[in-house]
Design a protein around this motif. Structure first.
Motif, PDB file in Angstrom:
ATOM      1  N   ASP A   1       0.707  -1.480   0.265  1.00 61.01           N
ATOM      2  CA  ASP A   1       0.130   0.185   0.147  1.00 61.01           C
ATOM      3  C   ASP A   1       1.031   0.918   0.049  1.00 61.01           C
ATOM      4  O   ASP A   1       2.093   1.338   0.436  1.00 61.01           O
ATOM      5  N   PRO A   2       0.116   1.996  -0.582  1.00 58.77           N
ATOM      6  CA  PRO A   2       1.262   3.733  -0.388  1.00 58.77           C
ATOM      7  C   PRO A   2       1.925   4.141   0.607  1.00 58.77           C
ATOM      8  O   PRO A   2       2.915   4.671   0.507  1.00 58.77           O
ATOM      9  N   GLY A   3       0.908   3.651   1.434  1.00 60.38           N
ATOM     10  CA  GLY A   3       1.430   4.429   3.273  1.00 60.38           C
ATOM     11  C   GLY A   3       2.468   3.910   3.439  1.00 60.38           C
ATOM     12  O   GLY A   3       3.134   4.355   4.179  1.00 60.38           O
ATOM     13  N   ALA A   4       2.098   2.328   3.605  1.00 59.16           N
ATOM     14  CA  ALA A   4       3.847   2.064   3.630  1.00 59.16           C
ATOM     15  C   ALA A   4       5.333   2.395   3.097  1.00 59.16           C
ATOM     16  O   ALA A   4       5.707   2.014   3.790  1.00 59.16           O
ATOM     17  N   VAL A   5       4.757   2.323   1.995  1.00 64.94           N
ATOM     18  CA  VAL A   5       5.988   2.762   0.752  1.00 64.94           C
ATOM     19  C   VAL A   5       6.504   3.972   1.626  1.00 64.94           C
ATOM     20  O   VAL A   5       7.660   4.044   1.437  1.00 64.94           O
TER      21      VAL A   5
ATOM     22  N   LEU B   1      17.106   2.898   2.018  1.00 72.36           N
ATOM     23  CA  LEU B   1      16.742   2.931   0.775  1.00 72.36           C
ATOM     24  C   LEU B   1      16.005   2.686  -0.955  1.00 72.36           C
ATOM     25  O   LEU B   1      16.245   2.999  -2.043  1.00 72.36           O
ATOM     26  N   HIS B   2      15.893   1.152  -0.572  1.00 75.21           N
ATOM     27  CA  HIS B   2      14.940   0.541  -2.219  1.00 75.21           C
ATOM     28  C   HIS B   2      13.289  -0.114  -0.962  1.00 75.21           C
ATOM     29  O   HIS B   2      13.560  -0.703  -0.381  1.00 75.21           O
ATOM     30  N   TYR B   3      12.674  -0.550  -1.589  1.00 70.63           N
ATOM     31  CA  TYR B   3      11.603  -0.921  -1.453  1.00 70.63           C
ATOM     32  C   TYR B   3      11.283  -2.423  -2.503  1.00 70.63           C
ATOM     33  O   TYR B   3      10.524  -1.921  -4.091  1.00 70.63           O
ATOM     34  N   LEU B   4      11.287  -3.733  -1.887  1.00 67.84           N
ATOM     35  CA  LEU B   4      11.237  -4.496  -2.791  1.00 67.84           C
ATOM     36  C   LEU B   4      10.209  -5.691  -2.434  1.00 67.84           C
ATOM     37  O   LEU B   4       9.177  -5.369  -1.256  1.00 67.84           O
ATOM     38  N   ILE B   5       8.843  -5.113  -3.644  1.00 69.32           N
ATOM     39  CA  ILE B   5       8.051  -5.680  -3.059  1.00 69.32           C
ATOM     40  C   ILE B   5       7.381  -7.595  -3.287  1.00 69.32           C
ATOM     41  O   ILE B   5       8.286  -8.259  -4.446  1.00 69.32           O
ATOM     42  N   LYS B   6       7.463  -8.424  -2.187  1.00 73.72           N
ATOM     43  CA  LYS B   6       7.125  -9.711  -2.559  1.00 73.72           C
ATOM     44  C   LYS B   6       5.876 -10.025  -2.786  1.00 73.72           C
ATOM     45  O   LYS B   6       4.723  -9.653  -3.198  1.00 73.72           O
ATOM     46  N   PRO B   7       6.659 -11.908  -4.091  1.00 71.71           N
ATOM     47  CA  PRO B   7       7.263 -12.111  -3.948  1.00 71.71           C
ATOM     48  C   PRO B   7       8.596 -11.649  -5.034  1.00 71.71           C
ATOM     49  O   PRO B   7       7.515 -10.907  -6.211  1.00 71.71           O
TER      50      PRO B   7
END
Length: 221
Positions: free
Chosen positions: A81-85, A94-100
């Motif tokens: 969700d955008p709020g978490a990002v 530094l980076h945000y990777l969405i699983k999987p």
């Protein structure tokens, strides 16, 4: 060697991500943690350079843990969700990777992180140009690798090649696929491209059924 702490509530996922990290040259797994409390303690004890951090931890959100970690952080989480990002990036991730995600996706970001760290080594003060270069290194595509065939990722090509270089015997496409974290068909495409470029030697192994299986080994040239 860049030490990485892997934090994920699912021990199987943590092991998979740790395997992705361990397969990369220049990186080592400092430890695995499955709760925020354990992650906080291990980060203080082991002093890793980097933490792969999940948001969904059983005792505390990874977003609440993020500011307490005296380390660089890459989020590795199913929270999309955008709020978490926004909260993660605001908190210093530094980076945000969405699983999987694949080994190649993580490998690309870790390679960028290594370039970023290299750009910020030394004791002398940075010029604006040097600082801008460090930031570009963190987000720019990989450089210095020979261009793979059209449609292929240079990160995946490097991971496949590294897996073969470390192997003590010829490997099948299925074995390389399992090690790198891609499908067998994907591994076969990259192995075929490396063979065409003269970097991989292809042999045949005949099993009990008589059907040959391609075996790949890194060319010593």
């Amino acid at each position: 060697m860049i030490e990485v702490l892997v934090v994920d509530d699912d021990f199987r996922v943590a092991q998979v991500h740790a395997g992705f990290v361990a397969a990369l040259r220049g990186f080592a797994v400092a430890g695995l943690a499955h709760t925020a409390a354990r992650a906080r303690a291990m980060a203080a004890e082991l002093r890793p350079a980097l933490v792969l951090l999940d948001v969904y931890l059983p005792d505390e959100s990874g977003l609440a843990l993020l500011p307490d970690l005296d380390a660089d952080v890459i989020m590795a989480t199913a929270a999309a969700d955008p709020g978490a990002v926004r909260a993660a990036l605001r908190g210093g991730a530094l980076h945000y990777l969405i699983k999987p995600f694949t080994a190649a996706a993580l490998g690309e970001r870790l390679a960028a992180y290594a370039r970023y760290r290299d750009a910020l080594t030394g004791e002398s003060e940075l010029s604006q140009a040097a600082l801008d270069g460090a930031v570009r290194a963190l987000y720019a595509p990989l450089r210095g690798q020979p261009p793979p065939p059209k449609g292929q990722s240079p990160v995946t090509a490097r991971l496949v090649g590294d897996a073969l270089r470390r192997a003590d015997a010829p490997r099948s496409a299925a074995e390389i696929a399992d090690q790198v974290g891609v499908s067998r068909a994907t591994a076969q495409r990259y192995l075929a491209a490396l063979a065409q470029a003269g970097r991989v030697v292809v042999t045949l192994r005949y099993g009990a059924t008589g059907r040959p299986e391609h075996q790949y080994s890194w060319s010593p040239r």
